[in-house]
Design an enzyme around this catalytic site. Structure first.
Site, PDB file in Angstrom:
ATOM      1  N   LYS A 139      31.121  43.810  51.321  1.00 58.40           N
ATOM      2  CA  LYS A 139      31.913  44.668  50.438  1.00 58.40           C
ATOM      3  C   LYS A 139      32.434  45.850  51.264  1.00 58.40           C
ATOM      4  O   LYS A 139      31.810  46.197  52.253  1.00 58.40           O
ATOM      5  CB  LYS A 139      31.062  45.192  49.281  1.00 58.40           C
ATOM      6  CG  LYS A 139      30.301  44.125  48.508  1.00 58.40           C
ATOM      7  CD  LYS A 139      31.180  43.413  47.518  1.00 58.40           C
ATOM      8  CE  LYS A 139      30.375  42.373  46.725  1.00 58.40           C
ATOM      9  NZ  LYS A 139      31.184  41.544  45.862  1.00 58.40           N
ATOM     10  N   LYS A 189      35.250  44.110  49.090  1.00 59.85           N
ATOM     11  CA  LYS A 189      35.702  42.744  49.320  1.00 59.85           C
ATOM     12  C   LYS A 189      37.110  42.688  49.896  1.00 59.85           C
ATOM     13  O   LYS A 189      37.457  41.751  50.584  1.00 59.85           O
ATOM     14  CB  LYS A 189      35.583  41.905  48.051  1.00 59.85           C
ATOM     15  CG  LYS A 189      36.229  42.488  46.818  1.00 59.85           C
ATOM     16  CD  LYS A 189      36.297  41.433  45.729  1.00 59.85           C
ATOM     17  CE  LYS A 189      35.243  41.615  44.659  1.00 59.85           C
ATOM     18  NZ  LYS A 189      35.398  40.636  43.582  1.00 59.85           N
ATOM     19  N   HIS A 227      31.977  28.535  46.224  1.00 60.61           N
ATOM     20  CA  HIS A 227      32.020  29.607  45.232  1.00 60.61           C
ATOM     21  C   HIS A 227      32.700  29.087  43.975  1.00 60.61           C
ATOM     22  O   HIS A 227      33.618  28.284  44.060  1.00 60.61           O
ATOM     23  CB  HIS A 227      32.781  30.817  45.779  1.00 60.61           C
ATOM     24  CG  HIS A 227      32.592  32.036  44.930  1.00 60.61           C
ATOM     25  ND1 HIS A 227      33.265  32.218  43.753  1.00 60.61           N
ATOM     26  CD2 HIS A 227      31.775  33.111  45.066  1.00 60.61           C
ATOM     27  CE1 HIS A 227      32.877  33.369  43.201  1.00 60.61           C
ATOM     28  NE2 HIS A 227      31.979  33.924  43.975  1.00 60.61           N
TER      29      HIS A 227
END
Length: 460
Positions: free
Chosen positions: A165, A167, A284
């Site tokens: 992050k 991101k 994902h």
């Protein structure tokens, strides 16, 4: 002689309660909410018809084939407890309706058209039974759980990851630096966020190079095998494959794909490439909640998870049970087992409508991520067990001392929980105590515990 033209009742042809299902049938459980006035038998039969051979009227070409051989059949209907207007319709599809080795074709057939059907107010595909005769036509995950452990030389504990992050917005070099710090601190994996592809602020090739450098450096310093999920998802399948090939040339162990936005066809191609070239594949599930979040319409995630195991992937995100994203414990554990195990018994309390036999298809590691931190570690270790990946994004990078100490805190917490479990302690009861004891010899963990002691993601 000739055929009788006109519109017909679906239930006359497609509702067959006397039908005995075959071992080779694909079975589906649909949650059906018919429009007022439509009887459940008609609605169930309509689903069977529209997702197999049926159309809205009799056509003369029906006479040129054997409908009995090819039609889907609604063979059972049961009410949903507590819901007056909903029913579970069970539909059996003959195997010949589907192309071998194509998740794309399976979904186009079963859910392609029927969800916009006027006679239904809502429709949800709750579960699918994939017969071995069909699952054997798929390669499945590129490597599976055991081969992954052997490649990484990591045993007896869950694997630890972290999404980098912020991101979006980091340059490739700064991104690589964050990767290095996390891996150096003790994580097994770092991860590209699902929407990091190849944007103006960081082109994919630069990111791949800096991340590869970071993980080789961390490997050399820690003596452990490290990985970074390089997101190969792209605008075209050809570009995606180009990125996967480049990742292999860099010698990294794992790449990543967004399988719902990228599509099953691309995903299966990538999975085949990964098996042929020794790459692990992290999946994902971006966009899944669009499809699976409504209780009465869409597709349940357990079906998307089964489809992914067939299409191919070594890891897939599966919710957390404890973090910021939705997930009921029993139901989540149900599809976690569907991802990992060879044989899963029917168990309605966990949302499993059919006994599923995967035969020898490799398993997929479930990934827990989303709003989790060190205080969740005992619960995650207990709920997910060893065969899982625990991913702490903010829970690593949000550490007050920086990324590497954040990674140290998570690794110490994990090792403490695994040790306590192996000693026979009850993590559900003593989890907080285990973490507190570990803080005595890890200032990094103590600092993390202090930061996140009050956080809850509960909305009443």
């Amino acid at each position: 002689v000739g055929f009788k033209a006109g519109v017909k009742d679906y239930r006359l042809t497609y509702y067959t309660p006397e039908y005995q299902t075959k071992d080779t049938d694909i079975l589906a459980a649909f949650r059906v909410t018919p429009q007022p006035g439509v009887p459940p038998e008609e609605a169930g039969x309509a689903v069977a018809a529209e997702s197999s051979t049926g159309t809205w009227t009799t056509v003369w070409t029906d006479g040129l084939t054997s409908l009995d051989r090819y039609k889907g059949r609604c063979y059972d209907i049961e009410p949903v407890p507590g819901e007056e207007t909903q029913f579970i319709a069970y539909v059996a599809y003959p195997l010949d309706l589907f192309e071998e080795g194509s998740v794309t074709n399976m979904f186009t057939s079963i859910v392609g058209n029927v969800f916009g059907f006027k006679a239904l107010r809502a429709l949800r595909l709750e579960d699918l039974r994939i017969p071995p005769a069909y699952s054997k036509t798929f390669q499945g995950p590129p490597h599976g759980i055991q081969v992954e452990r052997d490649k990484l030389n990591k045993y007896g504990r869950p694997l630890l990851g972290c999404t980098i992050k912020p991101k979006l917005g980091l340059s490739a070099k700064n991104y690589g630096r964050a990767v290095y710090e996390c891996l150096r601190g003790g994580l097994d994996f770092t991860k590209d966020d699902e929407n990091v592809n190849s944007q103006p602020f960081m082109r994919w090739r630069d990111r791949f190079c800096f991340c590869a450098e970071a993980l080789y450096k961390a490997q050399a310093e820690t003596g452990e095998i490290k990985g970074h999920y390089l997101n190969a998802t792209a605008g075209t399948s050809e570009e995606m494959m180009k990125r996967a090939v480049f990742a292999r040339e860099l010698g990294v162990p794992i790449v990543m794909h967004d399988y719902l936005t990228g599509g099953f066809t691309s995903n299966t191609s990538l999975a085949h490439y990964c098996r042929d070239n020794g790459l692990l594949l992290h999946i994902h599930r971006a966009m899944h909640a669009v499809i699976d979040r409504q209780r009465n319409h869409g597709i349940h995630f357990r079906v998307l998870a089964k489809a992914l195991r067939m299409s191919g992937g070594d890891h897939i995100h599966a919710g957390t049970v404890v973090g910021k994203l939705e997930g009921e414990r029993e139901v989540t554990l149900g599809f976690v087992d569907l991802l990992r195990d060879d044989f899963i018994e029917k168990d309605r309390s966990r949302g499993i409508y059919f006994t599923q036999d995967w035969v020898s298809m490799p398993g997929v590691l479930p990934v827990a991520s989303g709003g989790i931190h060190v205080w969740h570690m005992p619960a995650l270790t207990e709920i997910f067990g060893d065969d899982s990946v625990l991913q702490f994004g903010g829970g690593t990078l949000g550490h007050p001392w920086g990324n590497a100490p954040g990674a140290v805190a998570n690794r110490v917490a994990l090792e403490a929980c695994v040790q306590a479990r192996n000693e026979g302690r009850d993590l559900a009861r003593e989890g907080n105590e285990v973490i507190r004891e570990a803080t005595k010899w890890s200032p990094e963990l103590a600092a993390a515990c202090e930061v996140w002691k009050e956080i809850k993601f509960e909305f009443d």
